[in-house]
Design a protein around this motif. Structure first.
Motif, PDB file in Angstrom:
ATOM      1  N   ARG A   1       8.358   2.103  -9.102  1.00 18.55           N
ATOM      2  CA  ARG A   1       6.980   1.606  -9.243  1.00 18.55           C
ATOM      3  C   ARG A   1       6.096   2.699  -9.837  1.00 18.55           C
ATOM      4  O   ARG A   1       6.127   3.833  -9.378  1.00 18.55           O
ATOM      5  CB  ARG A   1       6.410   1.249  -7.864  1.00 18.55           C
ATOM      6  CG  ARG A   1       7.187   0.184  -7.162  1.00 18.55           C
ATOM      7  CD  ARG A   1       6.525  -0.159  -5.841  1.00 18.55           C
ATOM      8  NE  ARG A   1       7.362  -1.148  -5.153  1.00 18.55           N
ATOM      9  CZ  ARG A   1       6.908  -2.005  -4.268  1.00 18.55           C
ATOM     10  NH1 ARG A   1       5.640  -2.002  -3.937  1.00 18.55           N
ATOM     11  NH2 ARG A   1       7.720  -2.859  -3.689  1.00 18.55           N
ATOM     12  N   PRO A   2       5.288   2.338 -10.822  1.00 18.97           N
ATOM     13  CA  PRO A   2       4.371   3.332 -11.392  1.00 18.97           C
ATOM     14  C   PRO A   2       3.162   3.529 -10.488  1.00 18.97           C
ATOM     15  O   PRO A   2       2.023   3.375 -10.899  1.00 18.97           O
ATOM     16  CB  PRO A   2       3.981   2.724 -12.740  1.00 18.97           C
ATOM     17  CG  PRO A   2       4.120   1.255 -12.537  1.00 18.97           C
ATOM     18  CD  PRO A   2       5.214   1.045 -11.538  1.00 18.97           C
ATOM     19  N   VAL A   3       3.466   3.852  -9.235  1.00 21.47           N
ATOM     20  CA  VAL A   3       2.442   3.990  -8.206  1.00 21.47           C
ATOM     21  C   VAL A   3       2.772   5.278  -7.456  1.00 21.47           C
ATOM     22  O   VAL A   3       3.926   5.498  -7.124  1.00 21.47           O
ATOM     23  CB  VAL A   3       2.535   2.791  -7.226  1.00 21.47           C
ATOM     24  CG1 VAL A   3       1.663   3.025  -6.013  1.00 21.47           C
ATOM     25  CG2 VAL A   3       2.162   1.494  -7.918  1.00 21.47           C
ATOM     26  N   ASN A   4       1.794   6.149  -7.245  1.00 20.29           N
ATOM     27  CA  ASN A   4       2.061   7.379  -6.490  1.00 20.29           C
ATOM     28  C   ASN A   4       1.151   7.464  -5.281  1.00 20.29           C
ATOM     29  O   ASN A   4       0.086   6.857  -5.244  1.00 20.29           O
ATOM     30  CB  ASN A   4       1.866   8.614  -7.365  1.00 20.29           C
ATOM     31  CG  ASN A   4       2.955   8.738  -8.426  1.00 20.29           C
ATOM     32  OD1 ASN A   4       2.692   9.063  -9.554  1.00 20.29           O
ATOM     33  ND2 ASN A   4       4.171   8.410  -8.045  1.00 20.29           N
TER      34      ASN A   4
ATOM     35  N   PRO B   1      10.498   2.203  -4.243  1.00 25.35           N
ATOM     36  CA  PRO B   1       9.349   3.080  -4.556  1.00 25.35           C
ATOM     37  C   PRO B   1       9.515   3.853  -5.854  1.00 25.35           C
ATOM     38  O   PRO B   1       8.552   4.026  -6.592  1.00 25.35           O
ATOM     39  CB  PRO B   1       9.303   4.044  -3.373  1.00 25.35           C
ATOM     40  CG  PRO B   1      10.104   3.441  -2.303  1.00 25.35           C
ATOM     41  CD  PRO B   1      11.027   2.446  -2.916  1.00 25.35           C
ATOM     42  N   HIS B   2      10.759   4.306  -6.149  1.00 22.40           N
ATOM     43  CA  HIS B   2      10.917   5.175  -7.317  1.00 22.40           C
ATOM     44  C   HIS B   2      10.874   4.406  -8.637  1.00 22.40           C
ATOM     45  O   HIS B   2      10.919   4.993  -9.699  1.00 22.40           O
ATOM     46  CB  HIS B   2      12.180   6.027  -7.198  1.00 22.40           C
ATOM     47  CG  HIS B   2      13.465   5.256  -7.276  1.00 22.40           C
ATOM     48  ND1 HIS B   2      14.028   4.651  -6.183  1.00 22.40           N
ATOM     49  CD2 HIS B   2      14.285   5.004  -8.308  1.00 22.40           C
ATOM     50  CE1 HIS B   2      15.138   4.063  -6.550  1.00 22.40           C
ATOM     51  NE2 HIS B   2      15.331   4.248  -7.826  1.00 22.40           N
TER      52      HIS B   2
ATOM     53  N   PHE C   1       7.406   1.337   0.413  1.00 18.74           N
ATOM     54  CA  PHE C   1       8.120   1.854   1.586  1.00 18.74           C
ATOM     55  C   PHE C   1       8.385   0.775   2.626  1.00 18.74           C
ATOM     56  O   PHE C   1       9.215   0.940   3.500  1.00 18.74           O
ATOM     57  CB  PHE C   1       7.338   2.996   2.240  1.00 18.74           C
ATOM     58  CG  PHE C   1       7.174   4.181   1.340  1.00 18.74           C
ATOM     59  CD1 PHE C   1       8.264   4.725   0.681  1.00 18.74           C
ATOM     60  CD2 PHE C   1       5.931   4.757   1.139  1.00 18.74           C
ATOM     61  CE1 PHE C   1       8.115   5.802  -0.161  1.00 18.74           C
ATOM     62  CE2 PHE C   1       5.780   5.836   0.303  1.00 18.74           C
ATOM     63  CZ  PHE C   1       6.874   6.362  -0.352  1.00 18.74           C
TER      64      PHE C   1
END
Lengths: 308, 380
Positions: free
Chosen positions: B101-104, B98-99, B78
């Motif tokens: 990246r395999p990060v939530n 952000p969309h 972000f």
């Protein structure tokens, strides 16, 4: 004080409260009667009368006005033949109003989004710019638009000076001109409710959307648009309904050649001297608007239920 | 989107294979974030280096405004760093949106979609990754079971309690099996009892899923109970990284010592030192033995840190290391906190867990203080 006296006093107080309530309601009821019910009643009555020779009406019951909307009476033998001319005007009006609605939505959504994402102190300024056209009379604004799009207008001169075109584009007095005019006139009615919806939008939800692998378009279609739905519906209704009854824009930019419902009704009360038919057309237009509002109310009701 | 889905899936599989190797999951180098320019510039992060290992519960701890949330948002994508790079599994993700990246993230406000049901919320990430409906249903069911909300699948999110919303947010972020789960003060809005329960649940969830958790908090107790490692931050810098016991018992920085738990910090100067042990003369003349941690210069004027529980009242036959005038006694049942004023004017708090009958506890009485050997530390 005895019991009888007490109950009498209660009754007196109750009567006074009722009178006060009626007294307070009175002005509102009177205004609704005078401004809404009475003219509507006159229109309904007139639509069932016979046109007078020099305008006005003759007090003679007739359904001819409603028949005339779809059928034409042969002058010689009096037989009825289907006449789609008025229907076409209605359909054209619906098409133009619908087109203006979609056009203002496409232009208005990014505009409203832009304003809603500005810092709070700047938003007032942008909203002021959106409402600025309201400070000028619509007639003058429409004439200004006429000057811009006419053959020797700003658009054509610029395009020709840039040698992009050789001959002026004939926009004026076409459906395109009316379409442009409608979009210009009704854009603020779309932007304002959209802004009201988007301003309340929790932008952390937008971040959550991005975080969960949604691309920009998917965030728009799956997160922002559903949350802005009340604003989208309100904006569409606010553009479509007045757009359907638009008068000045088609009159000036359509040159009276491309009629919309509003112009057709005006003509009946003017040069055509057919007040009953004008009344009937106005009532048919109103029925259309009521249908649109019912659809809106159902959609809004579903929305409220879903969130209740 | 489909490609992203595959990429996330393969990475998740690779990760399962590397379960116990403890590779570095997230690696940040020379991260700088400056908001604004010129004299109005705010330095949210000043040259931060950090390595977060696979499968660990890593906490960013610090007061508000220390840059911990900025760092987290940078890992999520972000915020773009002003300079520096972030790697995930050795791949540069600094500029990746952000969309991709395999990060939530589990957001502080939960940020649940109000126009979707609980199940739709949890399935959202998978749907965006282009998974098939059947796959999504199966995964959502598993996630609902994991957070014990099976009965709530078709509820609207606003019909849930705060704790339930928290679990939905967690399930939603875990459903796409991210490489790293980011948690931005997720427990801040819960009441105390619920928060304690969620701390335990989060910790066991992390162990169960084997996903790297990066947790942001300003609550030191929360950080100590849950984390494998903690990074203590202040004003855009990382002061110390270590296991909770390192941070608590072996702080290297005065701020860290002060921020984590109660501590007495006394001024003094080193009179002699031998290896990592120094004799420090305090301002009231007492000489105390203290440990000098690695990387701390143990000479000249120093600050000395002593935890309240490393001190107690000296018995009648003991020689007291320090003495002070009693100002206040706070009784906690299992122990009492005694507030003393030293000869130097500095305040000293000690935690005495034995009986207090033998002592004169009237205000103004002079009491001896005994220190546990090896617990006094010299700070940076």
């Amino acid at each position: 004080m005895s019991g009888a006296q007490l109950s009498a006093a209660h009754a007196e107080a109750g009567r006074r409260a009722r009178n006060a309530r009626l007294g307070l309601l009175g002005p509102a009821v009177l205004i609704i009667l005078l401004i809404s019910i009475l003219p509507l009643g006159i229109t309904v009555v007139y639509s069932f009368l016979t046109p007078g020779t020099y305008g006005g009406v003759t007090w003679e019951f007739s359904t001819a006005a409603y028949v005339q909307f779809l059928f034409e009476e042969d002058i010689f033998d009096g037989t009825l033949a289907f006449n789609p001319a008025y229907l076409q005007i209605f359909l054209r009006s619906i098409g133009l109003a619908f087109g203006a609605m979609i056009g203002t939505l496409i232009l208005g959504f990014p505009t409203a989004y832009f304003i809603a994402t500005k810092p709070r102190q700047q938003r007032t300024f942008w909203l002021f710019l959106i409402t600025l056209p309201f400070w000028t009379n619509i007639l003058i604004r429409t004439y200004a638009m006429l000057l811009i799009i006419r053959d020797e207008g700003f658009i054509n001169l610029t395009l020709m000076n840039l040698r992009i075109i050789n001959h002026p584009l004939s926009i004026l007095y076409t459906d395109t001109a009316v379409f442009i005019g409608l979009i210009y006139t009704y854009l603020p009615f779309m932007v304002l409710p959209l802004y009201a919806s988007l301003e309340k939008l929790d932008f952390r939800l937008v971040e959550a959307g991005y975080d969960l692998y949604a691309s920009r378009w998917k965030v728009l279609s799956h997160v922002i648009a559903p949350l802005a739905k009340p604003g989208i519906i309100a904006g569409c209704v606010l553009v479509f309904i007045p757009g359907l009854g638009a008068y000045i824009t088609p009159e000036l930019l359509g040159g009276g050649k491309k009629l919309m419902i509003g112009n057709m009704i005006a003509i009946q009360f003017g040069s055509s001297r057919n007040w009953p038919f004008g009344s009937a057309a106005a009532l048919i237009l109103m029925a259309l608007v009521v249908i649109v509002l019912l659809v809106y109310a159902r959609a809004a009701g579903r929305e409220a239920k879903a969130h209740g | 989107m489909e490609n992203d889905g595959e990429r996330v899936a393969t990475q998740t599989m690779e990760k399962a294979g590397a379960e116990n190797r403890r590779n570095v999951a997230i690696s940040a180098r020379s991260l700088v974030k400056t908001f604004g320019t010129g004299e109005f510039a705010v330095h949210a992060l000043k040259d931060v280096d950090i390595d977060i290992r696979e499968n660990e519960f890593f906490t960013l701890l610090g007061p508000s405004g220390c840059g911990k949330t900025t760092l987290l948002r940078m890992i999520a994508g972000f915020e773009l760093p002003t300079s520096g790079i972030i790697q995930l599994d050795g791949q540069d993700i600094t500029a990746l949106p952000p969309h991709k990246r395999p990060v939530n993230t589990v957001f502080q406000s939960y940020a649940l979609f109000p126009h979707m049901t609980v199940a739709e919320n949890i399935g959202f990430g998978l749907k965006m990754l282009g998974r098939s409906g059947g796959d999504i249903d199966k995964r959502v069911k598993r996630m609902l079971a994991l957070v014990q909300l099976e009965a709530m699948a078709n509820r609207r999110t606003d019909q849930l309690s705060g704790g339930q919303q928290q679990r939905v947010a967690l399930a939603r972020a875990l459903a796409p099996e991210p490489k790293v789960l980011l948690l931005d003060e997720p427990l801040a809005a819960l009441d105390l009892k619920l928060r304690k329960n969620m701390q335990i649940e989060l910790k066991s969830l992390q162990a169960e899923t084997g996903i790297t958790f990066v947790f942001v908090t300003h609550d030191q107790e929360e950080a100590l109970t849950m984390s494998d490692r903690i990074a203590v931050m202040r004003a855009g810098e990382i002061l110390q990284i270590g296991a909770p016991t390192d941070i608590y018992e072996r702080p290297t920085h005065r701020f860290v010592a002060d921020f984590i738990g109660d501590i007495n910090i006394l001024e003094g100067s080193v009179v002699s030192s031998e290896g990592r042990t120094a004799q420090v003369r305090l301002k009231d003349g007492a000489v105390i033995e203290a440990r000098v941690p690695e990387g701390v210069d143990g000479s000249g004027d120093v600050a000395l840190a002593i935890r309240p529980e490393a001190a107690r009242l000296a018995g009648p036959d003991e020689t007291a290391a320090l003495s002070g005038t009693l100002e206040n006694v706070v009784y906690f049942g299992a122990a009492s906190y005694l507030h003393l004023r030293l000869g130097s004017g500095e305040e000293f708090v000690l935690r005495h867990s034995g009986a207090l009958d033998a002592y004169d506890l009237s205000t103004g009485s002079v009491l001896g203080i005994a220190l546990q050997p090896g617990r006094a530390r010299v700070l940076e």
